[in-house]
Design an enzyme around this catalytic site. Structure first.
Site, PDB file in Angstrom:
ATOM      1  CG  ASP A 114      -6.794  -2.866  -4.087  1.00 16.21           C
ATOM      2  OD1 ASP A 114      -8.076  -2.222  -3.300  1.00 16.21           O
ATOM      3  OD2 ASP A 114      -5.402  -2.872  -3.379  1.00 16.21           O
ATOM      4  CG  HIS A 166      -5.623  -2.108  -0.531  1.00 16.45           C
ATOM      5  ND1 HIS A 166      -5.244  -2.053  -1.748  1.00 16.45           N
ATOM      6  CD2 HIS A 166      -5.643  -1.318   1.105  1.00 16.45           C
ATOM      7  CE1 HIS A 166      -3.879  -0.921  -0.404  1.00 16.45           C
ATOM      8  NE2 HIS A 166      -4.154  -0.692   0.492  1.00 16.45           N
ATOM      9  CB  SER A 184      -0.578   0.536   1.434  1.00 14.17           C
ATOM     10  OG  SER A 184      -1.938   0.925   1.333  1.00 14.17           O
ATOM     11  CG  MET A 185       2.060   5.797   2.699  1.00 11.61           C
ATOM     12  SD  MET A 185       0.643   6.365   4.205  1.00 11.61           S
ATOM     13  CE  MET A 185       2.447   7.391   4.108  1.00 11.61           C
TER      14      MET A 185
END
Length: 624
Positions: free
Chosen positions: A528, A579, A284-285
């Site tokens: 997602d 996700h 992710s980030m």
């Protein structure tokens, strides 16, 4: 919190805090002397369907009975929002009042699920171990935005009660938020002008594997990956979680915590002691943070490693659900304190949420976390579309995704004409406080570099280092990048707004609008569930195959994983593409272990969406 533990023991018949295990597609024989029985998907469905109706009625009855008792308790208190009263409920006594049949059904359901499905993540690693795969490259994991717990180290009077307690990522966070919201807000928000700790407050990222294996007790994040890595021989000597305070901008991560200096030193040490280059695993980030690091570590005056550093120290980068071009849901979060999760709440839940944590409070919190603004969409109209066209528009679509923010009534400065992503960014800056505008403009850049010369100039500008459309990959021809992400789960793509009477917000998602593809003011597209397909997939499928963004010819492989959830699993089971829950997916764990064990070359690309076709329609072109 002993009352909640009591409820779990009495109702579920299990005091263990161990998470449920995801079933693996591969067999094993024994573990700790006990036979392990795997059940096929078809048999699982037959077994679970037999009790589905009984499950539903038992849960409904138990939940309803508890709800009535709790409501009666609060009614006697004459204060229906006195949340502190909940802590005084004696759940031992309460459970004595629940009909024995309901308690027995709840226990039977839980025991049935444990017996029917063996959610044993170890089996993925054990299967690869039986094929001769073992630990080779040191593994360093960079978690995503929610994954890392934040704990208080302040010793001031207001912070002593929280010392070394997690104010993000634990039940302590929940308790503090419910019982002392004002104090929790003061601790979780950064200083609006400096982007660092407010005076007297000191929150720091938890460290070690415990920092990201669970969000709260029972809600796993990285734990299944850790379990599987351990079966190949990984432990704290050759695996490391590089947790960070995700509220901070990357610049402030280094200024306050020396995060990138420490990460560089750990990678160098791991390479030296193991004799092998490292494998970096980001989610992710965390993928954006890692991309920033790859620039920082080489740059003179920053990491100072020079252009050869990545080539010498990094074998592979596993990019899991990386929000490389942002997450569109980050925009309504900082504009109006909303997203799909709040827009789709029912009226009663909205009333409770607004009374407890109003939209203007949520906006203030999101904006006072500079790291969150890295998730604003990158690439502007070139990637996300204009007022008549978007690369990922469907063939039968009546309204283009390109109009990112839509207004049913455009009759004032607060509700102008429909806005593209570029126009939405300008609208946000115009309608936000000066301190937030200054923070964003001095920290991030969301544009596109259309020439090689521009890309090379940006290598000296830290504001560009999180943007893969304005900077290049490292000059590391032997580096390998694997893009693994889920697909097939409806994801926020655009929004319908209306004016709001709250002068602190001015506009809000038009939750009254549900029509066709519009669900409570939210238009859903591909992705997602959190990050849109264009953000997960564009750079991997096309962007990094353009010379100016990848001049060294770094190898890129894409493996898309369709969202095929188990209807009886709250986290989606072993084939989820969600996700966060994808971190427990059996096939993802298999791929990670193969790369870590030096077998990544055997992985073949897997496309199940039209991302390559969409990417060709993006208005970003190769050098001429």
């Amino acid at each position: 919190m002993s009352t909640f533990n009591t409820l779990r023991r009495r109702v579920l018949g299990d005091s263990s805090s161990e998470p449920s295990r995801a079933p693996s597609p591969v067999p094993t024989t024994h573990r700790n002397g006990e036979p392990v029985t795997l059940v096929s998907t078809s048999k699982l469905k037959k077994l679970t369907q037999k009790r589905s109706k009984r499950r539903q009625w038992s849960i409904f009855g138990l939940g309803g009975f508890l709800g009535i008792l709790v409501a009666a308790f609060f009614a006697q208190q004459h204060d229906v929002i006195n949340l502190e009263g909940l802590m005084d409920i004696n759940l031992d006594t309460l459970l004595e009042a629940i009909p024995a049949g309901i308690v027995k059904d709840a226990k039977d359901i839980t025991r049935h699920e444990r017996e029917t499905v063996n959610y044993d993540s170890f089996t993925v690693g054990l299967h690869l171990q039986s094929q001769g795969v073992k630990a080779r490259h040191p593994v360093i994991m960079i978690p995503g935005v929610i994954s890392t717990g934040l704990e208080s180290w302040g010793t001031g009077e207001a912070s002593r009660q929280y010392f070394r307690k997690r104010l993000w990522g634990s039940w302590s966070m929940m308790r503090a938020l419910v019982l002392d919201k004002a104090s929790w807000k003061r601790h979780i928000m950064l200083d609006k002008l400096t982007g660092l700790d407010p005076p007297g407050i000191k929150l720091r990222a938890a460290q070690g594997f415990d920092a990201a294996d669970f969000f709260i007790t029972g809600y796993w994040i990285w734990s299944k990956i850790l379990e599987n890595l351990a079966t190949l021989g990984y432990d704290p000597s050759n695996a490391f979680t590089a947790a960070y305070d995700w509220r901070l901008s990357c610049e402030k991560l280094e200024i306050r915590d020396n995060y990138f200096t420490r990460l560089k030193a750990h990678i160098e040490l791991a390479t030296k002691t193991s004799g092998h280059k490292v494998v970096l695993v980001s989610h992710s980030m965390g993928s954006q943070v890692l991309f920033y690091f790859l620039h920082w570590v080489e740059a003179e005056g920053y990491g100072g490693g020079g252009p050869q550093w990545v080539e010498d120290h990094v074998d592979s980068w596993i990019n899991i659900s990386g929000s490389m071009l942002g997450a569109l849901k980050g925009y309504p979060a900082v504009l109006s304190g909303e997203m799909k999760d709040t827009a789709q709440l029912n009226a009663f839940a909205v009333y409770g949420l607004e009374k407890f944590l109003a939209k203007h409070e949520r906006v203030e919190i999101f904006r006072a976390m500079p790291g969150a603004s890295s998730m604003l969409p990158i690439g502007g109209d070139a990637v996300w579309g204009n007022k008549t066209f978007a690369p990922d528009d469907g063939s039968n679509q009546t309204v283009s995704y390109g109009t990112f923010i839509n207004f049913r009534e455009s009759n004032s400065t607060q509700s102008p004409a429909n806005l593209t992503v570029d126009e939405s960014h300008a609208y946000l800056m115009k309608n936000s406080d000066t301190w937030y505008q200054d923070q964003v403009k001095s920290t991030y850049s969301y544009g596109v570099a259309h020439s090689k010369a521009e890309v090379e100039r940006n290598a000296k500008d830290p504001r560009k280092w999180m943007n893969p459309l304005e900077t290049r990959l490292p000059l590391a021809p032997h580096l390998k990048i694997y893009c693994f992400y889920g697909v097939g789960k409806p994801t926020e793509r655009s929004y319908w707004y209306r004016e709001d009477r709250d002068p602190l917000i001015n506009v809000t998602i038009d939750t009254s609008l549900t029509l066709g593809s519009i669900d409570h003011g939210v238009v859903l597209g591909e992705g997602d569930g959190t990050v849109p397909l264009m953000s997960n997939g564009y750079m991997c499928a096309k962007g990094w195959r353009i010379d100016r963004y990848n001049p060294a010819g770094v190898s890129i492989k894409v493996y898309e994983m369709p969202h095929e959830p188990d209807r009886f699993s709250p986290r989606g089971g072993p084939n989820t593409g969600d996700h966060v829950d994808i971190l427990g997916r059996a096939s993802l764990n298999d791929l990670i272990l193969r790369v870590a064990g030096g077998k990544g070359a055997h992985i073949e690309e897997n496309f199940v969406t039209n991302i390559r076709e969409y990417a060709e329609k993006v208005k970003i072109y190769g050098d001429r």
